[in-house]
Scaffold this active site. Structure first.
Site, PDB file in Angstrom:
ATOM      1  N   THR A 263       0.750  -1.046   0.254  1.00 57.31           N
ATOM      2  CA  THR A 263      -0.073   0.038  -0.436  1.00 57.31           C
ATOM      3  C   THR A 263       0.697   1.353   0.360  1.00 57.31           C
ATOM      4  O   THR A 263       2.194   1.418   0.424  1.00 57.31           O
ATOM      5  CB  THR A 263      -1.222   0.262   1.172  1.00 57.31           C
ATOM      6  OG1 THR A 263       0.411  -0.075   2.313  1.00 57.31           O
ATOM      7  CG2 THR A 263      -1.895  -1.316   1.829  1.00 57.31           C
TER       8      THR A 263
ATOM      9  N   ASN B 287       0.667   4.631   1.237  1.00 60.99           N
ATOM     10  CA  ASN B 287       0.149   5.320   3.482  1.00 60.99           C
ATOM     11  C   ASN B 287      -0.081   6.986   2.450  1.00 60.99           C
ATOM     12  O   ASN B 287       1.396   7.842   2.124  1.00 60.99           O
ATOM     13  CB  ASN B 287       0.972   5.138   4.105  1.00 60.99           C
ATOM     14  CG  ASN B 287       0.899   3.789   4.201  1.00 60.99           C
ATOM     15  OD1 ASN B 287       0.252   3.060   4.340  1.00 60.99           O
ATOM     16  ND2 ASN B 287       2.613   3.084   4.710  1.00 60.99           N
TER      17      ASN B 287
ATOM     18  N   GLU C  17      -4.813   3.973   3.738  1.00 53.66           N
ATOM     19  CA  GLU C  17      -3.824   3.103   3.111  1.00 53.66           C
ATOM     20  C   GLU C  17      -4.128   2.561   1.875  1.00 53.66           C
ATOM     21  O   GLU C  17      -5.507   2.091   1.522  1.00 53.66           O
ATOM     22  CB  GLU C  17      -3.855   1.963   3.976  1.00 53.66           C
ATOM     23  CG  GLU C  17      -3.180   2.414   4.957  1.00 53.66           C
ATOM     24  CD  GLU C  17      -2.876   1.025   5.896  1.00 53.66           C
ATOM     25  OE1 GLU C  17      -2.055   0.758   6.498  1.00 53.66           O
ATOM     26  OE2 GLU C  17      -4.180   0.746   6.175  1.00 53.66           O
TER      27      GLU C  17
END
Length: 321
Positions: A209, A211, A260
């Protein structure tokens, strides 16, 4: 479009102008009508067309430490307004000293002496000056006294008769309805921020992911969203489908809210780059899972559902220059 941070720094080329005034948080169709009216009048009068808004948002000055509420912070607001085509934008620095201007002083010092306005355009409910003491009626009287024109744009309504408003957009987002927010904005709502390093748990379970901290953006309803992520490609934006979780990640006992974003079929390095994240569909609330296997299984389902949701939506997003 030229951008200025204070009304006293304007060059002669943009003074004697037509200006649209407002906070314009969200830059929704009602705001766009105000700005478009100013632009049309400026063209008719052969004058510069400008927009004057305030940064930071006055609410954050009067209520520091309050819950995040902004729909369009500085960077994204500037981009959206630029797309509307004014000649210049004043992002007037707003603090308690500026807020102390009476309504009369705002007109005399800022509009007349600072901008040399020839015509002002505002929304029907515009308020200004210390304690929001001035409104359209006072502004009209002062326009006549100082010799500039005034246009107050009536409420702009959606197809269902509801007035476009930033409050209604915030309500849609905080109740998990990004589709309604997009209808009221005239475009999907976006969060934009720099990609930061996290704890790499997503990568460890097969779903890396990006962030993105929320800064002073409004916090939408916590949960999982189908998203389109705009990756900065040096002058243009490449939109990629993905899935995102916004919340406190209860499975890992985290406290700070975080966005995320997992981009489908992407293995590039995004750290340190700006990412635009458009919330397209709310998939489910955030919840705590018993373990990593249960979490991975649910993320796989989320990805499949997001891909289905985005199959049509992505056709509306093309690379931007």
């Amino acid at each position: 479009m030229r951008v200025f941070r204070h009304y006293t720094e304007l060059p002669a080329a943009v003074r004697a102008c037509v200006v649209a005034l407002g906070n314009f948080d969200g830059v929704h169709p009602g705001h766009q009508t105000v700005i478009g009216t100013a632009k049309a009048l400026a063209h008719e009068l052969a004058l510069p067309a400008g927009v004057m808004t305030f940064e930071p948002h006055p609410r954050s000055v009067f209520k520091p430490g309050g819950a995040p509420f902004r729909l369009t912070p500085f960077r994204i607001k500037t981009r959206v307004i630029e797309d509307l085509g004014p000649d210049f934008l004043i992002m007037q620095h707003f603090d308690l000293a500026f807020a102390a201007h009476s309504a009369e002083a705002f007109v005399q010092e800022v509009l007349v002496a600072g901008l040399g306005v020839r015509h002002v355009v505002v929304g029907y409910d515009y308020e200004f000056g210390k304690g929001r003491s001035g409104g359209v009626e006072l502004l009209s009287a002062m326009a006549a006294r100082h010799g500039f024109g005034l246009t107050a744009v009536p409420a702009v309504t959606a197809g269902d008769g509801h007035v476009y408003s930033s409050t209604a957009i915030r309500q849609a987002l905080t109740t998990g309805n990004p589709r309604e927010a997009a209808r009221l904005l005239g475009r999907p709502w976006e969060i934009e921020g720099r990609v930061e390093h996290g704890d790499a748990r997503g990568r460890q379970i097969g779903f890396p992911t990006a962030n993105v901290e929320m800064a002073d953006y409004l916090h939408p309803s916590a949960g999982v969203y189908a998203v389109l992520a705009g990756v900065d490609q040096g002058g243009r934006t490449e939109w990629r489908p993905g899935v995102a979780n916004f919340g406190r990640r209860p499975t890992f006992d985290k406290a700070d809210p975080l966005l995320e974003v997992h981009l489908f079929d992407f293995d590039g390095d995004l750290y340190g780059r700006h990412l635009r994240v458009a919330l397209m569909e709310y998939l489910r609330p955030e919840r705590k899972f018993a373990g990593l296997d249960a979490l991975k299984s649910q993320i796989s389902e989320d990805c499949a559902q997001a891909r289905r949701c985005l199959a049509a939506a992505r056709d509306h997003f093309e690379s931007e220059s």
